[in-house]
Design a protein around this motif. Sequence first.
Motif, PDB file in Angstrom:
ATOM      1  N   PHE A 133     -39.568  27.322  -6.142  1.00  0.00           N
ATOM      2  CA  PHE A 133     -39.564  26.329  -7.273  1.00  0.00           C
ATOM      3  C   PHE A 133     -39.546  25.058  -6.974  1.00  0.00           C
ATOM      4  O   PHE A 133     -38.655  24.831  -5.922  1.00  0.00           O
TER       5      PHE A 133
ATOM      6  N   GLU B 164     -33.897  23.209 -14.194  1.00  0.00           N
ATOM      7  CA  GLU B 164     -34.425  24.548 -14.077  1.00  0.00           C
ATOM      8  C   GLU B 164     -34.351  25.091 -12.601  1.00  0.00           C
ATOM      9  O   GLU B 164     -34.085  26.495 -12.477  1.00  0.00           O
TER      10      GLU B 164
ATOM     11  N   ARG C  87     -30.970  26.666 -12.715  1.00  0.00           N
ATOM     12  CA  ARG C  87     -31.036  28.245 -13.485  1.00  0.00           C
ATOM     13  C   ARG C  87     -31.746  29.262 -12.510  1.00  0.00           C
ATOM     14  O   ARG C  87     -31.038  30.409 -12.612  1.00  0.00           O
ATOM     15  N   ARG C  88     -32.559  29.056 -11.640  1.00  0.00           N
ATOM     16  CA  ARG C  88     -33.328  29.856 -11.033  1.00  0.00           C
ATOM     17  C   ARG C  88     -32.501  30.483  -9.815  1.00  0.00           C
ATOM     18  O   ARG C  88     -32.473  31.460  -9.333  1.00  0.00           O
TER      19      ARG C  88
ATOM     20  N   HIS D  61     -29.874  32.670 -10.900  1.00  0.00           N
ATOM     21  CA  HIS D  61     -30.535  34.183 -11.083  1.00  0.00           C
ATOM     22  C   HIS D  61     -30.759  35.006 -10.077  1.00  0.00           C
ATOM     23  O   HIS D  61     -30.721  36.055  -9.997  1.00  0.00           O
ATOM     24  N   GLN D  62     -30.683  34.336  -8.816  1.00  0.00           N
ATOM     25  CA  GLN D  62     -30.899  35.056  -7.678  1.00  0.00           C
ATOM     26  C   GLN D  62     -29.557  35.901  -7.387  1.00  0.00           C
ATOM     27  O   GLN D  62     -29.717  36.666  -6.576  1.00  0.00           O
TER      28      GLN D  62
ATOM     29  N   ILE E 122     -37.411  35.955  -8.164  1.00  0.00           N
ATOM     30  CA  ILE E 122     -37.668  34.763  -8.728  1.00  0.00           C
ATOM     31  C   ILE E 122     -39.004  34.640  -9.304  1.00  0.00           C
ATOM     32  O   ILE E 122     -40.131  34.805  -8.682  1.00  0.00           O
ATOM     33  N   GLY E 123     -39.202  34.534 -10.820  1.00  0.00           N
ATOM     34  CA  GLY E 123     -40.681  34.062 -11.271  1.00  0.00           C
ATOM     35  C   GLY E 123     -41.236  35.618 -11.680  1.00  0.00           C
ATOM     36  O   GLY E 123     -42.422  35.577 -12.107  1.00  0.00           O
TER      37      GLY E 123
ATOM     38  N   THR F 255     -34.899  40.359 -16.165  1.00  0.00           N
ATOM     39  CA  THR F 255     -36.250  40.209 -15.916  1.00  0.00           C
ATOM     40  C   THR F 255     -36.834  41.881 -16.102  1.00  0.00           C
ATOM     41  O   THR F 255     -37.882  41.879 -15.325  1.00  0.00           O
TER      42      THR F 255
END
Length: 424
Positions: free
Chosen positions: A227, A233, A236-237, A240-241, A248-249, A271
């Motif tokens: 990213f 953002e 945030r990502r 999330h890892q 990711i994504g 996700t």
Amino acid sequence: MNEIAISVKDVGKCYRVFDNNRSRLLHHFVPAHTKGMREVWALRDVSFEIKRGESVAIIGRNGGGKSTLLEILTGTLTPTTGQVTVNGRVSALLELGSGFNPEYSGRDNVILNGLLLGLTKEQILSRFDEIEAFAEIGPAIDRPVKTYSSGMMVRLAFAVQVLSDPDILIIDEALSVGDFFFQQKCLSYIKGLHENGVTLLFVSHDMGAVRDTCERGILLKKGQIAFDGSNLEAIRRYFHQNDSSEEIGSATSPARLAATDRIESPIWRSTTLEEDKTRKATILAVGMTNDKGEPSTHFRMASIARFRLHFDTFVDGGRHVHLEIKNKNNQLVTSIGTFGMGLTSPTFAANDEAVFEFELQLSLEAGEYVCCFYLVSPSPDGKSGDVVDQTPWLGPITVHWDYEHEIPPFNGMFGMNSGGRYIL
């Protein structure tokens, strides 16, 4: 003047790993011999540009390629593929003090390092008093560097780098070994440099510092850019890892993605492509805000933090919510939940969605913490239950306090009040 401070085009770095010395020797003399050799790419196809005056964070988990990229940018490593262009004088805080001669005094090392940075001796001497004052190591400036503690080394090395009038300042976790007060002083000075037009490239696992220092974030994962954009953002990502089972994504069903809109800027969200209705409920997203309602993971000691958990139910019944917080030493700091608070769960119908909000006063000593959330299905007797879903450990959550200039509201490790409510 070129408006691009740093340009990186299709950069890759490959290391050759050999099974044994024989394979290494054969490949050296016969390059076509590749048996027993494999290629490990630390970076691959990395491209970005940084404009003059930008503040950019390079973030990612260990092994993502951050340090390799910075070493290429500073010229200590040569890329295997691609091209790097750096316009301007660079000061790099990678391994502070690594360029010091241990037999020389601090004063001599300041002059030597200044010359290596491209300054003249007259320029160094004209700023020496400022460097000495910033480092705050007193008479030790005239002692051999080999007698310095690691903290003294950091202070002097940082002072030399940031006071050398850089056009581009690159920092790679260099301040993590400094004491708390010197870290505050350094971060304040770094912000001042950026306000004066210095381009900043910042690598850190402290997402609070990333958020407060940088405007843009580049997330590296397995040597590639996952990213590049807003620092919030990117953070945030990064969080999330923590869920290593997801990429990711990775695609999320539109309905489940829209469902997380009930939490602004979630630090984590599910996700899962399809709802697993073999479970009684599932957690959709987690968000954190400060007492002003702003998304944050960086809190002043004893301030109010709100943790929001968005969940979906698949069968009728009640749902208890539980939160655990641990410190950096993996010690459980607090474990609270709706059952312990004496809260009665509403009876949910299948496919109901709800948000639960914990409100905590973070009376914790300054430091970094992680948290985990659980959904519990109550047992018929109402005294226990089964965990039906949980998040990975999320964080770090940073609690800060200026111990040098303010009296803390408590002594010891913690003293926390808590409360909560259901939001239907």
